[in-house]
Design a protein around this motif. Structure first.
Motif, PDB file in Angstrom:
ATOM      1  N   UNK A   1       0.839  -1.187   0.000  1.00 21.18           N
ATOM      2  CA  UNK A   1       0.000   0.000   0.000  1.00 21.18           C
ATOM      3  C   UNK A   1       0.880   1.246   0.000  1.00 21.18           C
ATOM      4  N   UNK A   2       0.252   2.355  -0.345  1.00 20.46           N
ATOM      5  CA  UNK A   2       1.000   3.598  -0.493  1.00 20.46           C
ATOM      6  C   UNK A   2       0.642   4.605   0.589  1.00 20.46           C
ATOM      7  N   UNK A   3       1.630   5.414   0.961  1.00 20.75           N
ATOM      8  CA  UNK A   3       1.329   6.617   1.722  1.00 20.75           C
ATOM      9  C   UNK A   3       0.909   7.665   0.707  1.00 20.75           C
ATOM     10  N   UNK A   4       0.268   8.744   1.165  1.00 25.49           N
ATOM     11  CA  UNK A   4      -0.130   9.774   0.196  1.00 25.49           C
ATOM     12  C   UNK A   4       1.064  10.344  -0.573  1.00 25.49           C
ATOM     13  N   UNK A   5       2.266  10.221  -0.020  1.00 18.61           N
ATOM     14  CA  UNK A   5       3.441  10.730  -0.714  1.00 18.61           C
ATOM     15  C   UNK A   5       4.035   9.716  -1.675  1.00 18.61           C
ATOM     16  N   UNK A   6       3.525   8.499  -1.660  1.00 19.14           N
ATOM     17  CA  UNK A   6       4.003   7.501  -2.609  1.00 19.14           C
ATOM     18  C   UNK A   6       4.996   6.516  -2.038  1.00 19.14           C
ATOM     19  N   UNK A   7       5.226   6.544  -0.737  1.00 18.78           N
ATOM     20  CA  UNK A   7       6.079   5.510  -0.157  1.00 18.78           C
ATOM     21  C   UNK A   7       5.312   4.197  -0.137  1.00 18.78           C
ATOM     22  N   UNK A   8       6.035   3.117  -0.422  1.00 18.39           N
ATOM     23  CA  UNK A   8       5.394   1.811  -0.431  1.00 18.39           C
ATOM     24  C   UNK A   8       5.551   1.177   0.948  1.00 18.39           C
ATOM     25  N   UNK A   9       4.462   0.744   1.516  1.00 20.44           N
ATOM     26  CA  UNK A   9       4.510   0.041   2.804  1.00 20.44           C
ATOM     27  C   UNK A   9       4.046  -1.395   2.567  1.00 20.44           C
ATOM     28  N   UNK A  10       4.899  -2.345   2.953  1.00 18.00           N
ATOM     29  CA  UNK A  10       4.569  -3.757   2.780  1.00 18.00           C
ATOM     30  C   UNK A  10       4.034  -4.298   4.102  1.00 18.00           C
ATOM     31  N   UNK A  11       2.872  -4.931   4.034  1.00 17.98           N
ATOM     32  CA  UNK A  11       2.248  -5.469   5.246  1.00 17.98           C
ATOM     33  C   UNK A  11       1.765  -6.887   4.965  1.00 17.98           C
ATOM     34  N   UNK A  12       1.648  -7.727   5.984  1.00 19.47           N
ATOM     35  CA  UNK A  12       1.096  -9.053   5.732  1.00 19.47           C
ATOM     36  C   UNK A  12      -0.376  -8.943   5.334  1.00 19.47           C
ATOM     37  N   UNK A  13      -0.835  -9.878   4.487  1.00 18.74           N
ATOM     38  CA  UNK A  13      -2.225  -9.868   4.058  1.00 18.74           C
ATOM     39  C   UNK A  13      -3.121  -9.869   5.285  1.00 18.74           C
ATOM     40  N   UNK A  14      -4.217  -9.113   5.210  1.00 16.74           N
ATOM     41  CA  UNK A  14      -5.139  -9.042   6.342  1.00 16.74           C
ATOM     42  C   UNK A  14      -4.855  -7.863   7.253  1.00 16.74           C
ATOM     43  N   UNK A  15      -3.837  -7.084   6.925  1.00 15.04           N
ATOM     44  CA  UNK A  15      -3.488  -5.942   7.769  1.00 15.04           C
ATOM     45  C   UNK A  15      -4.528  -4.830   7.649  1.00 15.04           C
TER      46      UNK A  15
END
Ligand code: MN
Length: 718
Positions: A391-405
């Motif tokens: 998923x992205x922050x509004x600034x475009x950083x990518x955040x990786x999280x486990x499914x279901x987060x």
């Protein structure tokens, strides 16, 4: 105006492919109507943009639905037309394509990101377009916007050029669409480094005539030698793209003269065998430069590019590159993934589901090694783990999280303080619940407030251990005072319910039983839920009655650790004669202290110091049970227990000196314990029986004078 409906339909007809002209016309009409009155920065009607995008895709022979979606690609985002309407009018495919293009268009692209982040963003953009046609439409959209970028203000030009350079050109490259990639790069570099790219253009222009003649001569010499190949090969000569030369000059630091492959000649033949034959002939006519031969036929590039490359030098002494490939390889090199529609699929060829990658096998038919096919399919399928969401922050950083987060996990992944201060969250501009699961490509915006705080039920909603442990530690640390107060209140309530009195040493015993170092830690743990009070109450009650059962029977007997004593008449209780008086052990009041009484159930009145925590924290519901009490006039025969905490340098005979000092004052010692502290000092805790505060204070004064004593203080919680 160039991009009219007539122009579009002419292009469709010229393609000689069986397009659904009616459907394309209908899509044009919906788009034209929706964008009516809106102009682009160039001053042209807005509709020229979607038509131009559709025309780019027609060159790639994309199918009818893709052309319709291209015409409609901006209506959902920019106009009142709803996706539902498109679904009804043009079917699910067109609607899904438009939706996909809209969604990836909303992804914020972070131009300042380092390479790995940018690469992740590219992968996600591709992964988000479950149907690869979405990304092809998006590339065509961006290409046309770049072709007309000069009408935008300079800062916009720069921003778009950076985005294109960082994200879209690499995607085009990844998908093997080198024509799109090169055009994008050449436009961008002019914006990003106008001076540098102008230098290169000038250098190229300077020798244009010479160069054209040179290329013609080379082409002719090759043609003569391969004239017996049937059908006759295609021979092209060209100058490499401005950006590819720019990179060599400015990035790799080569001088213009050192660049071997400013000139390139391309020979296109029908079969792979002919490729190698032509290579032999080229090396016979010209002198090959060592180590410059590359066989991308045997070892294709990850984006499926195949060719033989060699750099040779002719009689003129000018080096040039020769590329040799089959027509099929050539199509793949130019159009990449889009070559499928141009050369393989029928006009309605949808590529979906599990068959999505079948065509790659066709394109790679000369390629028998199944490992390679898998490798390429993977490269395109994007090597993102299905167990993760991106998923992205509004600034475009990518955040990786486990499914279901959830957004809670997202907020804590960004920063502990973002999590702790979260008040709400938006995905794609809409508020969402904290327990909703995030999906790849979501753009998540967290709203915070400096006085917000986490909620205890987040512990159940959060998926990641990171978020949970941060929430827990917030309740542990940031909220320690509150936890202690909560824990105290809980203990007090529970004790009162069981007719027990909160006594510091008893609490400390309970705390140590639960492996806490101090009563505060114990209270805090009860406060944040680390210790469940109801689970330990049973044992606490047993212990309590053990201690007090003894005392009630043995009254004056002051053995062991017991503190309670049968009291004499030191206190007058307002309005009650002869009532049972008990001195609260939490504060051990002494004559002279400000005191207050509490009417217990069954134990008479318990006397506290007025500033005792148990008085201060007493619940409002108990208000009626507090009663005024006074010290009776001092009576020498009355005595009270007091505990003195002494810290001293650890030395022999210390305890003997302390006990003899106390005995010398004719004060009875009720209990004494001693142990060594971690820092090497000795700690002596002595409980004595005194008649008044004055007597106690003078004793403390004498103890303080004993050699080696650092501190001597009366204990008790306040
Ligand atoms: Mn657009």
């Amino acid at each position: 105006m160039l991009y009219t409906l007539e122009y579009l339909i002419d292009k469709v007809r010229a393609s000689e492919k069986p397009y659904d002209i009616e459907k394309i016309t209908a899509a044009y009409e919906v788009a034209d109507e929706a964008h009516r009155g809106v102009k682009r920065s160039s001053g042209e009607p807005y509709i020229t943009h979607p038509v131009a995008v559709a025309c780019i895709l027609l060159e790639y022979c994309m199918d009818t639905d893709t052309i319709c979606a291209a015409l409609l690609h901006d209506v959902v985002e920019d106009t009142d037309v709803k996706l539902e309407t498109l679904k009804k009018k043009f079917g699910d495919d067109v609607a899904n394509l438009v939706d996909g293009v809209t969604k990836i268009g909303q992804v914020p692209l972070n131009n300042t990101k380092e390479e790995q982040q940018a690469e992740n963003t590219r992968k996600i953009l591709i992964a988000m377009s479950k149907d690869i046609r979405v990304i092809i439409i998006k590339l065509a959209d961006r290409l046309h916007n770049m072709r007309t970028i000069m009408y935008r203000p300079p800062e916009k030009q720069r921003k778009k050029a950076l985005e294109t350079m960082n994200f879209y050109a690499p995607i085009a490259h990844r998908l093997g669409m080198s024509a799109v990639k090169e055009e994008m790069e050449d436009i961008c570099i002019k914006i990003l480094d106008p001076y540098g790219s102008k230098m290169i253009e000038e250098m190229l222009d300077k020798h244009k005539e010479q160069r054209d003649t040179f290329i013609d001569i080379i082409k002719e010499r090759i043609r003569e030698r391969i004239s017996d190949i049937q059908p006759p090969p295609t021979i092209e000569g060209r100058v490499k793209s401005v950006y590819s030369i720019y990179k060599k000059v400015y990035v790799k630091g080569k001088s213009f003269d050192e660049i071997y492959d400013i000139y390139a000649v391309r020979v296109i033949v029908s079969t792979v065998i002919e490729c190698y034959n032509v290579l032999g002939i080229i090396h016979d006519i010209f002198k090959p430069i060592p180590y410059r031969f590359k066989d991308y036929i045997a070892t294709p590039k990850p984006n499926r590019y195949q060719s033989l490359h060699t750099t040779v030098i002719g009689r003129e002494g000018i080096p040039f590159e020769v590329q040799i490939r089959t027509y099929e390889m050539h199509n793949t090199a130019q159009y990449g993934i889009a070559a499928h529609w141009k050369y393989k699929a029928g006009i309605s060829g949808r590529v979906a589901g599990e068959q999505r990658f079948d065509w790659i096998r066709h394109i790679l038919e000369q390629q028998q090694d199944s490992d390679d096919i898998e490798q390429i399919a993977d490269a395109i399928k994007v090597d993102l783990s299905p167990d993760d969401v991106y998923v992205f922050t509004p600034k475009g950083d990518v955040i990786t999280l486990p499914a279901g987060s959830t957004v809670i996990d997202f907020a804590y992944a960004i920063h502990t303080q973002v999590g702790n201060r979260m008040t709400g969250a938006k995905v794609g501009g809409k508020m969402i619940r904290f327990d909703e699961k995030l999906r790849t490509g979501d753009i998540v915006e967290i709203m915070t407030s400096s006085n917000a705080r986490p909620n205890r039920n987040w512990l159940e909603i959060a998926k990641t251990n990171e978020a949970r442990s941060k929430i827990r530690s917030w309740f542990k640390r940031e909220c320690r005072d509150e936890n202690i107060a909560e824990g105290m209140a809980a203990i007090e309530n529970e004790f009162r319910r069981n007719n027990m009195i909160v006594e510091p040493d008893f609490i400390l015993d309970l705390a140590r039983m639960q492996h806490f170092e101090s009563a505060e830690d114990f209270y805090a743990a009860i406060g944040y839920g680390g210790v469940i009070l109801s689970k330990i109450m049973h044992r606490a009650k047993d212990l309590y009655s053990l201690r007090h059962g003894e005392n009630e029977q043995s009254s004056d007997d002051q053995t062991g650790r017991s503190y309670t004593r049968k009291r004499r008449s030191g206190v007058i209780v307002e309005g009650i004669d002869n009532c049972l008086v008990k001195y609260a052990k939490c504060c051990n009041p002494l004559p002279g202290d400000d005191i207050i009484g509490f009417i217990t159930r069954g134990y008479g009145v318990s006397v506290h110091k007025k500033d005792c925590v148990n008085v201060l924290n007493s619940p409002a519901s108990d208000k009626e049970r507090w009663i005024n009490v006074y010290w009776a006039s001092a009576d020498e025969s009355d005595s009270y227990n007091a505990t003195i905490d002494i810290i001293a340098e650890d030395r022999t005979a210390l305890i003997a000196d302390i006990t003899s000092t106390i005995a010398g004052s004719r004060i009875p010692i009720r209990q004494i314990t001693a142990h060594t502290l971690k820092n090497g000092n000795g700690n002596v805790i002595v409980t004595v029986e005194v008649a008044s505060v004055e007597q106690l204070n003078s004793l403390i004064g004498r103890i303080s004078k004993i050699s080696g004593v650092i501190t001597a203080e009366r204990t008790g919680i306040v």
